[in-house]
Scaffold this active site. Sequence first.
Site, short mmCIF file in Angstrom:
data_model
loop_
_atom_site.label_atom_id
_atom_site.label_comp_id
_atom_site.label_asym_id
_atom_site.label_seq_id
_atom_site.Cartn_x
_atom_site.Cartn_y
_atom_site.Cartn_z
N HIS A 126 0.86 -1.01 0.12
CA HIS A 126 -0.09 -0.16 0.00
C HIS A 126 0.68 1.25 -0.05
O HIS A 126 1.97 0.96 0.60
CB HIS A 126 -0.83 -0.07 1.36
CG HIS A 126 -1.88 0.86 1.41
ND1 HIS A 126 -1.57 2.15 1.74
CD2 HIS A 126 -3.28 0.99 1.05
CE1 HIS A 126 -2.77 2.86 1.97
NE2 HIS A 126 -3.76 2.25 1.41
N ASP A 203 3.14 -4.95 8.20
CA ASP A 203 2.02 -3.91 7.99
C ASP A 203 0.75 -4.80 8.16
O ASP A 203 0.37 -5.68 7.21
CB ASP A 203 2.06 -3.15 6.59
CG ASP A 203 0.73 -2.57 6.39
OD1 ASP A 203 -0.22 -2.72 7.06
OD2 ASP A 203 0.71 -1.94 5.24
N GLN A 206 -4.58 -5.32 7.26
CA GLN A 206 -5.58 -6.02 6.72
C GLN A 206 -5.78 -7.45 7.57
O GLN A 206 -6.83 -8.05 7.39
CB GLN A 206 -5.25 -6.28 5.22
CG GLN A 206 -5.41 -5.16 4.36
CD GLN A 206 -6.93 -4.60 4.28
OE1 GLN A 206 -7.91 -5.36 4.37
NE2 GLN A 206 -6.95 -3.20 3.95
N LYS A 229 -10.19 -0.68 10.86
CA LYS A 229 -10.28 -2.10 10.05
C LYS A 229 -10.54 -3.30 10.79
O LYS A 229 -10.60 -4.40 10.43
CB LYS A 229 -8.93 -2.40 9.38
CG LYS A 229 -8.44 -1.36 8.32
CD LYS A 229 -8.17 -1.53 7.00
CE LYS A 229 -7.29 -0.39 6.11
NZ LYS A 229 -7.96 -0.05 5.31
N CYS A 367 -4.81 2.42 -3.57
CA CYS A 367 -3.60 3.10 -3.28
C CYS A 367 -2.52 2.01 -3.42
O CYS A 367 -1.59 1.84 -2.44
CB CYS A 367 -3.63 3.23 -1.85
SG CYS A 367 -4.91 4.50 -1.36
#
Lengths: 409, 144
Positions: A126, A203, A206, A229, A367
């Site tokens: 991202h 990261d 998600q 999220k 993105c």
Amino acid sequence: MQTIASDIDKIRSDFPILSRKVHNKPLVYFDNAATTQKPQVVIDAIVNYYTDLNSNVHRGVHYLSQQATTAFEDVRTKIQKFVNAEYRHEIIYTRGCTESINLVAGSWGKANIKAGDEILISALEHHSNIVPWQMLCEEKGAKLIVCPILEDGSLDMSALSALMTPSTKFLAITHISNTLGTVNPVKEITRMAHEKGIVVLIDGAQALSHMKVDVQDIDCDFYTFSAHKVYGPMGIGGLYGKEEILNAMPPWQGGGEMIKNVTFEKTTYNELPFKFEAGTPNVGDVLGFGAALDYVTAIGLDFIAAREHELLEYATEKLTADPLIRIIGRAPEKASLISFMIGNIHPYDAGTIIDQFGVAVRTGTHCTQPLMDSLGIPGTIRASFAFYNTREEIDKLMEAIVKVEQLFL
Amino acid sequence: MSKIEETTSAIINEFDIFDDWMDKYNYLIELGKSLPLIDEKYKTESNLIQGCQSRVWLHASYDGTLIHFTADSDAVITKGIANLLIRAFSEHTPQEILDSSTEFLNEIGLTQHLSPTRSNGMLSMIKQIKMYALAFKTKQAMGS
């Protein structure tokens, strides 16, 4: 079967927004990878804070401040347990994943990256896990190296291994791709990197809502996440970092909370986690985040994973049955999102019509512009599912797709 | 009523026929498909209007009296919008374009129903059309 259906009805009633209408049709919310909807308990937690508890944390001796501080710090413990960190002070509150990554780039990066060093990322990243590293590289004269992906959207593991050179100082990689759904083998990747002395950031934007995340098992040095999220509020999230590394890092932002002692000559900094939490924190949303984690725990991550897997399978089956549809990203390990194209119809055109059916999908580059460029497509239509979605909703998406095909082909 | 106003009220009347939103989109898609082709040589980086989701090229030429616009997009709905804008503003003097209102897009419901600039580039297209008009007007004033 009846029980599952009534369970889902019950679950859906926890989320007030799911009963609203869009364009006079019941909302079908398939943009969960962008942000998840909030259950009433999360909304209540935020309202209750401002109704009943609002005061500044960590400084007051008065009752309210003590109570707010306790609630605020209890959530830190909740997050620690949720991601299985060893210590609660390894959890730093931030505004979310983006800020967490910027914190690591701005503190660890500035202190440790030198000219000629390499920072390794992947083609799946991202923008928020590209740009902070690009900025750091530019400042330091370091080099940003991008690991490619295979045709099915999974990470090219042999390329990754080859790109870990003696110059590689840092690896920043996503746990789950927000565009293709690919789940990266982060434990294996971390092991490979550590063998070569490379510091690893995952990261997790998600991942947290879909699977059990265990930062000690992964053994990564940093793990980042956003509350919104995981059914929590926007503007709050966190950074996990190993105690030893966080202790060695210089502070990032200066201000209140992060100091121990201030004179005009010299300031000594506070201990972890406060060293990295300058300024009055977002207490209300932290409490909302805590309520979200409680909610997810009560529903159960196993239930969520099974339910989302079932929706992914069903949607994949339906979409595959349409010869005009091309699914982008077919990695063997996938989270519950599908990116696709309908013939060569521009995703913007398709999304505009799908929206008229009350179905919220994301269209565009998500993105991840460099990823779209490398796939040679202008973007995709992305449907991302949460456990509150249903098969009937996927059928509605399919109806909308038929209309798109009638209009544009 | 100016010539531009005549065209825009005709456009409003055309869209008034449709009760159903899907019919409006259908019409817009037809307009997109029938947008006169832009000369490929004008699909340059400098004619590109950056929208978030679809790419739009807008080319303008000036014959000393009238401005002539051509456009293209990789998304059909965006092309439909471009078609409407060209129909309203092409073949007019810089002053006529500068004096004209873009209210008609609100009246046919396009600005409410299509998300703003970032997704369809519509507002950027209008801004660009006005910029061209201003630029050509200035150029002529300086030349004469």
